[in-house]
Design an enzyme around this catalytic site. Sequence first.
Site, PDB file in Angstrom:
ATOM      1  N   ARG A  67     -22.164  25.051  10.546  1.00  5.74           N
ATOM      2  CA  ARG A  67     -20.496  25.177  10.741  1.00  5.74           C
ATOM      3  C   ARG A  67     -20.172  26.816  10.897  1.00  5.74           C
ATOM      4  O   ARG A  67     -18.901  26.435  11.404  1.00  5.74           O
ATOM      5  CB  ARG A  67     -20.057  23.883   9.714  1.00  5.74           C
ATOM      6  CG  ARG A  67     -18.601  23.680   9.721  1.00  5.74           C
ATOM      7  CD  ARG A  67     -18.262  22.896   8.681  1.00  5.74           C
ATOM      8  NE  ARG A  67     -19.486  22.350   7.541  1.00  5.74           N
ATOM      9  CZ  ARG A  67     -19.006  22.978   6.696  1.00  5.74           C
ATOM     10  NH1 ARG A  67     -18.538  23.782   6.619  1.00  5.74           N
ATOM     11  NH2 ARG A  67     -19.670  22.873   5.723  1.00  5.74           N
ATOM     12  N   TYR A 120       1.603  20.014  27.017  1.00 13.63           N
ATOM     13  CA  TYR A 120       1.085  18.641  27.294  1.00 13.63           C
ATOM     14  C   TYR A 120       0.616  17.732  26.527  1.00 13.63           C
ATOM     15  O   TYR A 120       1.736  17.775  24.947  1.00 13.63           O
ATOM     16  CB  TYR A 120      -0.686  19.309  26.534  1.00 13.63           C
ATOM     17  CG  TYR A 120      -1.300  18.402  26.572  1.00 13.63           C
ATOM     18  CD1 TYR A 120      -2.600  18.413  28.066  1.00 13.63           C
ATOM     19  CD2 TYR A 120      -2.328  17.944  26.033  1.00 13.63           C
ATOM     20  CE1 TYR A 120      -3.226  17.461  28.540  1.00 13.63           C
ATOM     21  CE2 TYR A 120      -3.427  16.976  26.327  1.00 13.63           C
ATOM     22  CZ  TYR A 120      -4.346  17.163  27.472  1.00 13.63           C
ATOM     23  OH  TYR A 120      -4.870  15.979  26.992  1.00 13.63           O
ATOM     24  N   ASP A 192      -0.821  27.766  26.434  1.00 13.84           N
ATOM     25  CA  ASP A 192      -2.109  26.693  26.667  1.00 13.84           C
ATOM     26  C   ASP A 192      -2.003  27.678  27.861  1.00 13.84           C
ATOM     27  O   ASP A 192      -1.173  27.411  29.467  1.00 13.84           O
ATOM     28  CB  ASP A 192      -1.346  25.538  26.686  1.00 13.84           C
ATOM     29  CG  ASP A 192      -3.033  25.031  27.398  1.00 13.84           C
ATOM     30  OD1 ASP A 192      -3.751  25.211  27.839  1.00 13.84           O
ATOM     31  OD2 ASP A 192      -3.187  23.557  26.592  1.00 13.84           O
ATOM     32  N   LYS A 217     -11.541  21.576  30.775  1.00 11.92           N
ATOM     33  CA  LYS A 217     -11.016  21.579  32.703  1.00 11.92           C
ATOM     34  C   LYS A 217     -12.136  23.258  33.205  1.00 11.92           C
ATOM     35  O   LYS A 217     -13.039  22.694  34.040  1.00 11.92           O
ATOM     36  CB  LYS A 217      -9.298  21.876  32.462  1.00 11.92           C
ATOM     37  CG  LYS A 217      -9.482  21.152  31.708  1.00 11.92           C
ATOM     38  CD  LYS A 217      -8.947  19.349  31.628  1.00 11.92           C
ATOM     39  CE  LYS A 217      -8.288  18.359  29.753  1.00 11.92           C
ATOM     40  NZ  LYS A 217      -7.207  18.834  30.180  1.00 11.92           N
TER      41      LYS A 217
END
Length: 401
Positions: A67, A120, A192, A217
Site C-alpha cells: 500500500r 465529468y 482533469d 483512457k
Amino acid sequence: MTVAETDDFGPSTQSVHAGRNRRQPHHALTTPLVQTATYTFDDTADLIDFMRSKVWGDGVHREEYGRYGNPTVRAVETRLAALEGADEALLFASGMAAVTATLLSILPTGSHIILTDDCYRRTRQFALTFLKRLGIESTLVPMGDYQAMETAIQSNTRMIVSESPTNPYLRVLDLPRLVEIAKAHRVRTLVDATFATPVNVRPLKYGVDLVVHSATKYLGGHNDLLAGVVAGRNGLVSALRESQGVMGGVIDSQAAWLLERGLKTVGLRVARQNENALALARFLDDHPRVRRTWYPGLDSHPDHDVATEQMKGYGGVVSFEIDGTLEDTSRFIDALRIPTIAPSLGGVESLVEQPALMSYFDLTTEERAAIGISDTLVRYAVGIEDTPDLLEDLGQALTVL
Ligand SMILES: *Cc1c(COP(=O)(O)O)cnc(C)c1O
C-alpha cells in the site's frame, strides 16, 4: 535520474524511456512486474537500516508494504511525471480514485471549490453530494466564462477544478487565464486533462498546480485496465502519497505494468487519433444530415483559437447532433460498422455512444435538455484505425437517415 527524465526529450522518447532503470534485474529490457504484497528484511539490523534511510545503497527507493509503494508502480509514476513535466506523479486504482482522493486530502471542512460546468459527471456528483456532506461547498460556473469564475471566488475558496477538453462539448480551457485568476486570489488549480493527454497539452507548464488523468483512457490506450494519476509539484503530490497510504486506493502492480506497456505508444496513438478526429469532424461539419459538430479543430468551435494556441493536436473525440429524432440517431449508430457502442474513449478501438441513452439514460428528454444534452447527440471517440475506413463507414451509416 534515469533515461529521458529531462525536458530535453519529446513525449515519445519520454514515454518509452523515462523511469526505466538502466540496469534491471537479470538485465531485462522491460520494467519487471513486481507482483508482491509485501517486502522482506534480512534481519533486524537490515530492518533498522531501512527505517533510517528507505533507500538502497544505489539510491533506489526501497519498499516496505504494497500500500506504500511498488517498484513497477514507481517506474510508471516516474515516466508519467516526465511526460507531464511534473516533479512527481501518483497512480491510483482509477481516474475517480485520483480525483476523489485528491479533493478529500486537500480540502478542509468549511472550504469552497469552483467547478466548471461541462466537467465529468461523476466529479460533479462527488462535489455536490460527498463534499457537501463534509461541509465543502461547490459553485458551478459556465465553462468559458472567466468573469463568472472570478466572481465566484469567496474568502474560503481553496480550489478551482476544471477539465480540458470537456465532455461532450470539447470546451478548451484558457490555461493562462485560469492560472492568472487563481494566482491573484491564492486559489489552487486542478485540471482533469484526460481528453488532452500530455501529448497535446501539459497544463503544469502554464502554472496549474495539479493535473489528473483517467489513465484508463489514452494513457493506457488499450481499454484493458483502469487507472488514474495525479501529477504536480513535489510537496503537493508527496502529501497526497501520504494520504493514499491511509485511504488505500492504490493501483495494482499488474495494471501499472499494463499501463507502462500502453504508454510506450501514446505519442503514436494520439497523433493518429488527432488526425482521425479532425478528418471526421470536417466530414461531419459539411454533411447535410448533421445539425452541428463540436470539435476544437473546427473554426466554428467556441474555443478554436485557444486550442490552436495551446494544443499540439485537438484530441480524439468528436461530438455531433444528427438532424432527426432520438430514434434516427440510434438507427445511424446501429448502422456504423467500425466503432462499437461503449462508454469510454482513448483506446485503439473507435467507440461511439448516444449520451442520452448512455451517461444520461436516467434523465428525461427535458432534464437532459436543461443540462444541454440533446437526444440526437453522438459522441464518437476515434481509435487508431485507418482514416479512409472511418470516413467511408461514417458516410455509409449517414445514408440510413
Ligand atoms: C473516464 C473519466 C474519468 C474517470 O476515470 P475512471 O478511470 O473511469 O475512474 C474522469 N474524468 C474524465 C474526463 C474521464 O473521461
